[in-house]
Design an enzyme around this catalytic site. Structure first.
Site, PDB file in Angstrom:
ATOM      1  N   HIS A 171       0.844  -1.200   0.000  1.00 41.13           N
ATOM      2  CA  HIS A 171       0.000   0.000   0.000  1.00 41.13           C
ATOM      3  C   HIS A 171       0.882   1.253   0.000  1.00 41.13           C
ATOM      4  CE1 HIS A 171      -2.467  -3.184   1.895  1.00 41.13           C
ATOM      5  NE2 HIS A 171      -3.458  -2.622   1.230  1.00 41.13           N
ATOM      6  N   HIS A 172       0.398   2.297  -0.620  1.00 37.62           N
ATOM      7  CA  HIS A 172       1.155   3.556  -0.667  1.00 37.62           C
ATOM      8  C   HIS A 172       1.433   4.084   0.750  1.00 37.62           C
ATOM      9  CE1 HIS A 172       1.085   8.141  -1.382  1.00 37.62           C
ATOM     10  NE2 HIS A 172       2.300   7.692  -1.596  1.00 37.62           N
ATOM     11  N   GLY A 173       2.670   4.552   0.978  1.00 32.94           N
ATOM     12  CA  GLY A 173       3.037   5.103   2.296  1.00 32.94           C
ATOM     13  C   GLY A 173       2.562   6.539   2.432  1.00 32.94           C
TER      14      GLY A 173
END
Ligand SMILES: [Zn+2]
Length: 398
Positions: A171-173
Site C-alpha cells: 500500500h502507498h506510504g
C-alpha cells in the site's frame, strides 16, 4: 558498538482491534520465536521499548487528535466525534486503551532511532512499527499514530540528520509522504500496488513533493499481479538512483510484507524471494551512505502464518549477516508449536512452494507498464540532479 538491536515487547499484542481484524501483531511474536528457534536472536540483543510522550506524538499529530484517541480508548468519545478522527470505522475500530498501545509502537521506533543515532548500534529493527497510514489528525487504514513519521521528525529535530524513507509495503506510504511533502530534509520513496483498485488510492508517479520539498517524494505504483522479476527491477533501480541523488545521513525502511501472492488484501504476485533482496540492498545503502545507520520497521502483512514470519526474519538475518541461515527447512520446533494454532498449513521451508501460482497471461504487458512508470520516475530524478547541480554552480543553496 553492537551491530544490531531488536526492539520488542510482548505488549505489542495490545495493539489489537478485534479477533477478526486482519491486522494481527501475533506475527511479531511468530517472528521472534522463529528467530530464537533458529538461534539467530539472543536475549541480550532484544531491547525493551519505551512509550512515546505526548510531546513526541505532537511532532506529527494534533493535540486534539491525541486527546480523542485517549478518550476513545476509555470509551468516552461519542461515535460521531470519533468518526471525525477516523476512529471507529471498519478499518480502524476503537479498542480499549488504544492510546497506550499505539504510543508504545511509536516509542519502540523512537527507541530504535536513539540506538542508531547515539551510535549504540548500527542497525535497529522494530517490527511492531511501520504504521504508515496515520495522519496528523486522523486514523486511517489500521494505523492510529504514525510511528515512522514521528521518528523521522524526531531525527530531524534532535539529530539534525537527513532521512531517506523507503516504503515497500504493497500500500502507498501516504501518511509519511504527506507529513514531509514540503520538507527537503526528508526524501520518501514508496513502491506499491497502484491505487487504482487498492487503498489508499494515492501514490501516483506524479506526486513529487511541493514547495521546498519538491523533488523529494517519489512513487512507483506497480500494476496488480506484478511478479518478482519486475518488482525487483523497479526496487533495485529506484532505490539505487534515489540514494545516489539524495545521499542520506540515515535510512528508515518500512517493510510491509503484503506484496506476497498469499496476502489476502492485495493483488501483487511476489514471492518470498523479494523479502530476501529488500533488506540486502537497504543494508548496502546504509553502509555506503550512512555509516550503517539503518532503522527498519514492519508494516502490513496479513498472511501472518505463511508469509510474515519468514519475510520479517530475513530483515534481522540480513542485519546480522546471517541470511545464509535461512535455507532449507524451518526449525522443526517452530513448525510443531505453531501448526496447531494456524488455520492454514504452514510452509515448512524458507523457500516458497514451486510453483507458487499458475503463470499469468498478462505478464509481459504488466512488465512493460511497470518499466514505463519506473522510467518516468528515473527521468524525473535525473532532471532534478541536473537542476540541483546547476543551482550549486550558480552558488545558490538548495
Ligand atoms: Zn500494506
Amino acid at each position: 558498538m553492537k551491530d544490531s538491536v531488536f526492539i520488542y515487547s510482548p505488549l505489542f499484542l495490545n495493539y489489537k482491534f478485534s479477533n477478526k481484524h486482519p491486522f494481527n501483531q501475533l506475527r511479531v511474536e511468530l517472528t521472534v520465536d522463529l528467530l530464537k528457534k533458529l538461534k539467530a536472536l539472543e536475549d541480550d540483543e532484544i531491547v525493551e521499548p519505551r512509550f512515546a510522550t505526548d510531546e513526541e506524538l505532537e511532532l506529527i499529530h494534533d493535540a486534539g487528535y491525541i486527546r480523542a484517541v485517549k478518550q476513545a480508548g476509555e470509551g468516552k468519545l461519542s461515535e460521531h466525534e470519533a468518526l471525525n478522527y477516523g476512529l471507529g470505522t471498519e478499518d480502524t475500530p476503537i479498542f480499549q486503551n488504544m492510546h497506550q498501545a499505539s504510543s508504545l509502537i511509536v516509542g519502540a521506533t523512537l527507541t530504535a532511532v536513539d540506538h542508531v543515532m547515539m551510535e549504540k548500534s548500527k542497525h535497529a529493527l522494530n517490527l511492531g512499527g511501520g504504521l504508515h497510514h496515520g495522519f496528523r489528525g486522523k486514523a486511517s487504514g489500521f494505523c492510529i499514530y504514525n510511528d515512522s513519521a514521528v521518528a523521522i521528525k524526531y531525527i530531524i529535530e534532535k539529530y539534525g540528520a537527513r532521512v531517506l524513507y523507503i516504503d515497500t509495503d504493497a500500500h502507498h506510504g501516504d501518511g509519511v509522504q504527506w507529513s514531509f511533502y514540503d520538507e527537503p530534509n526528508v526524501c520518501t520513496l514508496s513502491i506499491h500496488e497502484t491505487g487504482r483498485y487498492l487503498f489508499p488510492g494515492t501514490g501516483t508517479v506524479h506526486e513529487r513533493g511541493q514547495g521546498s520539498g519538491y523533488g523529494f517524494a517519489f512513487n512507483i505504483p506497480l500494476d496488480a499481479f506484478t511478479e518478482d522479476e519486475s518488482w525487483l527491477k523497479v526496487y533495485k533501480e529506484a532505490v539505487t538512483e534515489v540514494a545516489e541523488y539524495f545521499k542520506p545521513d540515515v535510512i528508515v525502511t518500512q517493510n510491509g510484507a503484503d506484496a506476497h501472492y498469499f496476502d489476502p488484501l492485495t493483488h501483487l504476485h511476489a514471492s518470498i524471494n523479494i523479502y530476501r533482496e529488500i533488506p540486502k540492498l537497504a543494508h548496502e545503502i546504509a553502509h555506503s551512505y550512512c555509516d550503517g545507520k539503518w532503522i527498519a520497521v514492519g508494516g502490513g502483512g496479513y498472511d501472518i502464518w505463511r508469509v510474515v514470519p519468514r519475510a520479517w526474519s530475513l530483515i534481522w538475518l540480513e542485519m546480522k549477516n546471517l541470511s545464509c541461515k535461512a535455507q532449507g527447512a524451518l526449525p522443526k520446533e517452530w513448525l510443531e508449536k505453531w501448526q496447531e494454532k494456524s488455520p492454514v498449513e504452514l510452509i515448512p521451508t524458507w523457500e516458497d512452494p514451486d510453483p507458487l501460482y499458475q503463470p499469468i497471461p498478462r505478464k509481459k504487458e504488466i512488465e512493460e507498464k511497470n518499466n514505463h512508470t519506473l522510467e518516468l520516475a528515473l527521468q524525473f530524478i535525473r532532471q532534478q540532479r541536473v537542476y540541483k547541480a546547476k543551482k550549486n554552480v550558480n552558488g545558490q543553496t538548495f
